[in-house]
Design an enzyme around this catalytic site. Structure first.
Site, PDB file in Angstrom:
ATOM      1  N   HIS A 120       0.866  -1.186   0.000  1.00 18.61           N
ATOM      2  CA  HIS A 120       0.000   0.000   0.000  1.00 18.61           C
ATOM      3  C   HIS A 120       0.903   1.238   0.000  1.00 18.61           C
ATOM      4  O   HIS A 120       2.109   1.137   0.202  1.00 18.61           O
ATOM      5  CB  HIS A 120      -1.015  -0.014   1.152  1.00 18.61           C
ATOM      6  CG  HIS A 120      -0.447   0.085   2.528  1.00 18.61           C
ATOM      7  ND1 HIS A 120      -1.138   0.644   3.580  1.00 18.61           N
ATOM      8  CD2 HIS A 120       0.742  -0.299   3.014  1.00 18.61           C
ATOM      9  CE1 HIS A 120      -0.379   0.591   4.660  1.00 18.61           C
ATOM     10  NE2 HIS A 120       0.744   0.025   4.353  1.00 18.61           N
ATOM     11  N   ASP A 198       6.018  -4.715   6.648  1.00 20.98           N
ATOM     12  CA  ASP A 198       4.859  -3.865   6.881  1.00 20.98           C
ATOM     13  C   ASP A 198       3.750  -4.777   7.399  1.00 20.98           C
ATOM     14  O   ASP A 198       3.159  -5.536   6.636  1.00 20.98           O
ATOM     15  CB  ASP A 198       4.461  -3.182   5.567  1.00 20.98           C
ATOM     16  CG  ASP A 198       3.169  -2.394   5.707  1.00 20.98           C
ATOM     17  OD1 ASP A 198       2.568  -2.425   6.796  1.00 20.98           O
ATOM     18  OD2 ASP A 198       2.771  -1.756   4.719  1.00 20.98           O
ATOM     19  N   GLN A 201      -1.619  -4.891   8.175  1.00 20.60           N
ATOM     20  CA  GLN A 201      -2.774  -5.800   8.129  1.00 20.60           C
ATOM     21  C   GLN A 201      -2.512  -7.081   8.902  1.00 20.60           C
ATOM     22  O   GLN A 201      -3.365  -7.561   9.630  1.00 20.60           O
ATOM     23  CB  GLN A 201      -3.115  -6.152   6.671  1.00 20.60           C
ATOM     24  CG  GLN A 201      -3.546  -4.972   5.830  1.00 20.60           C
ATOM     25  CD  GLN A 201      -4.834  -4.337   6.318  1.00 20.60           C
ATOM     26  OE1 GLN A 201      -5.739  -5.023   6.797  1.00 20.60           O
ATOM     27  NE2 GLN A 201      -4.924  -3.021   6.207  1.00 20.60           N
ATOM     28  N   LYS A 224      -5.611  -0.562  13.818  1.00 20.81           N
ATOM     29  CA  LYS A 224      -6.075  -1.759  13.107  1.00 20.81           C
ATOM     30  C   LYS A 224      -6.007  -2.977  14.028  1.00 20.81           C
ATOM     31  O   LYS A 224      -6.318  -4.085  13.632  1.00 20.81           O
ATOM     32  CB  LYS A 224      -5.222  -1.993  11.851  1.00 20.81           C
ATOM     33  CG  LYS A 224      -5.354  -0.873  10.818  1.00 20.81           C
ATOM     34  CD  LYS A 224      -4.743  -1.289   9.496  1.00 20.81           C
ATOM     35  CE  LYS A 224      -4.296  -0.125   8.644  1.00 20.81           C
ATOM     36  NZ  LYS A 224      -5.348   0.696   8.094  1.00 20.81           N
ATOM     37  N   CYS A 361      -5.577   2.788  -1.120  1.00 17.47           N
ATOM     38  CA  CYS A 361      -4.163   3.192  -0.999  1.00 17.47           C
ATOM     39  C   CYS A 361      -3.237   2.158  -1.639  1.00 17.47           C
ATOM     40  O   CYS A 361      -2.134   1.933  -1.151  1.00 17.47           O
ATOM     41  CB  CYS A 361      -3.758   3.427   0.453  1.00 17.47           C
ATOM     42  SG  CYS A 361      -4.623   4.797   1.180  1.00 17.47           S
TER      43      CYS A 361
END
Lengths: 404, 139
Positions: A120, A198, A201, A224, A361
């Site tokens: 993203h 990253d 998520q 999140k 994104c």
């Protein structure tokens, strides 16, 4: 604790509303349990004060709670040292800290960074900026025909190019597929390239163990992970910390300041200039305590049952196309023939079904898929089958409206 | 009242004046704009005939953004540049005739934003920012 959905949903005031609604946008921001909100309220009501800056009782309490939060996060991701946990504003700032605090000082023109097409914008734009500033090269891993990252292409890049960093997502925020981090990191290590994961998520859907992964950096946001906004985390392996320079500077990040020079403090405070998000850090630790009440095995099993159910129901709609391959985690993105995603999301929104429309994104991924935008429904531990049913109803309503 | 009224869906499915061959080009009279929140995009090319504006347009996006430009292309028939530059947010909402929520306002106004900036660009004037088109009150 076993997952008991009624009990679990009761820990969220937001689900008390009587009107039927379905929140299917947790990949953007998850709902927050009351225990987290109460913990933050406690800080403001009973011991609001700065951290590391005084000797009064309130300050002592806030400093203790803030540093305990760091310990909670350390054990949540299984970092070796507590000082490897840096508080930031969000996952985006965490990645920017790697770009500006580490990469800018250790890479030079012609050095390469590997990214995947699943990234993203937060894990793309800082590197594009660095490319502009110091002339590094970006190498992209695309999707292969089976819909997974093309590992042959990755191996070729790692072998042939001068790679100095691999910056890779653990889980796509569009396709929901998880990347083979263990394998990707092992291959990078064999060539001496550090790895940034990253975990924006991944963090809410799978147990993350930074020592087992052997990554150098790992970034995620609080919001999140059932936590507050305004707090993010960057795990930085100790060896990499020694190679870093301060980025955002000011009070709290320095040991000495003179008229003509300053000496930075030790990590992690060297990277935490200014008053940090204190209540938010304490809140994030509480959200981790909340998720820790459940076993990862149960979380994954329950969430994958929801994803399977949604996939089955969506496959019954002939004009709906699910993006990407099977084996999804956390989200499903889709498009409908002849109806723009923004219209689908609007019609769903009218029925109090929250889904996302746009490129989420992830514009390079959408370009690679040949579509300008898509809809995304994403799940969290509090979602139920009825939420999916409501979404299917909304999709069918959109189809009816547009078939007029 | 429903946002997806019959005339909106009709203009979305049968857009008036759309030229699918129109692409972004270097002409001073050609300009494109995007709605960054959802990726709607419009391209416009301007022709002035005896002071009267004629437009060619192409675009993609949601029903609101595409119906709005289709309706606007009919609305501006016979109008001069000055008359078009005077059109505002209220005029577009009236033209659409359906309730426009905060989340859809940029979709609705993309047509106005693009046509005004196409005119401004052709005259060599400073382009409007979104905050101008949205008429954001800074007071």
């Amino acid at each position: 604790m076993k997952i008991d959905l009624i009990n679990l949903r009761e820990s969220f005031s937001i689900f008390e509303k009587e009107k039927s609604s379905a929140y299917l946008d947790s990949a953007a921001t998850a709902q927050v349990p009351d225990s987290v909100i109460n913990k933050m309220e406690e800080y403001y009501k009973y011991y609001c004060s700065n951290v590391h800056r005084g000797v009064n009782l309130q300050n002592e309490k806030s400093t203790n709670e803030f540093e305990t939060a760091r310990n909670v996060i350390q054990s949540f991701v299984d970092a070796k040292y507590v000082s490897e946990i840096v508080f930031t504003k969000n996952c985006t700032e965490s990645i920017n800290l790697v770009a500006n605090g580490w990469a800018k000082h250790n890479l030079k023109a012609g050095d390469g960074i590997v990214l995947s097409i699943l990234e993203h914008h937060s894990n793309i734009v800082p590197w594009l900026q660095l490319k502009k500033e110091i002339g590094i090269n970006l190498h992209w891993i695309d999707l292969s025909e089976d819909g997974q990252l093309d590992m042959n292409q990755y191996e070729k890049i790692i072998e042939e190019e001068n790679i100095k960093l691999v910056a890779i997502t653990g889980q796509s925020n569009v396709l929901g597929i998880q990347t083979d981090l263990i394998n990707i990191i092992a291959k990078a290590k064999a060539k001496g390239a550090p790895v940034l994961v990253d975990a924006a998520q991944l963090i809410a859907h799978k147990q993350v163990n930074v020592q087992k992964l052997d990554c150098d950096f790992l970034a995620f946001s609080g919001h999140k992970l059932y936590g507050p906004t305004g707090i993010g985390v960057l795990y930085v392996k100790r060896e990499r910390q020694e190679e870093m320079q301060p980025w955002i500077t000011g009070g709290g990040s320095v040991l000495e300041v003179h008229r003509d020079k300053f000496i930075p403090s030790e990590t992690p405070s060297m990277f935490e200039a200014g008053t940090p998000p204190i209540a938010e850090a304490i809140g994030l630790a509480e959200s981790i305590k909340w998720i820790n009440m459940y076993e990862w095995k149960d979380i994954q099993e329950y969430e994958s049952s929801l994803i399977s159910y949604a996939t089955e129901e969506m496959n019954k709609i002939s004009s709906l196309k699910i993006l990407g391959s099977n084996n999804k985690h956390g989200c499903i993105s889709f498009i409908l023939d002849g109806i723009h995603p923004h219209d689908v999301a609007d019609i769903a929104g009218e029925m109090d079904v929250s889904i996302r429309a746009g490129n989420h994104c992830a514009m390079p991924l959408h370009t690679a898929l040949g579509i300008p935008a898509s809809n995304r429904m994403s799940i969290a531990l509090y979602n139920k089958k009825e939420d999916i049913d409501l979404l299917i109803k909304a999709i069918n309503k959109a189809i009816t409206i547009f078939s007029k | 009242m429903d946002i997806y009224a019959d005339n909106i869906l009709d203009h979305y499915k049968r857009p008036r004046g759309k030229d699918e061959s129109l692409c972004v080009n270097e002409q001073r009279s050609c300009h494109s704009e995007k709605n960054p929140s959802c990726g709607d995009s419009l391209i416009m090319e301007l022709e002035i005939d005896n002071g009267i504006v004629k437009i060619k347009w192409n675009g993609s996006g949601c029903a609101i953004s595409q119906a709005a430009i289709s309706l606007l292309s009919e609305e501006i028939e016979g109008k001069t540049e000055e008359e078009i530059l005077k059109l505002n947010k209220k005029d577009i909402i009236k033209m659409l005739g359906v309730p426009i929520s905060t989340s859809r306002i940029k979709c609705a106004l993309l047509c106005l934003h693009t046509i005004k900036n196409t005119i401004k660009k052709s005259k060599g004037e400073v382009l409007n920012k979104w905050e101008d088109t949205l008429e954001i009150d800074h007071e």
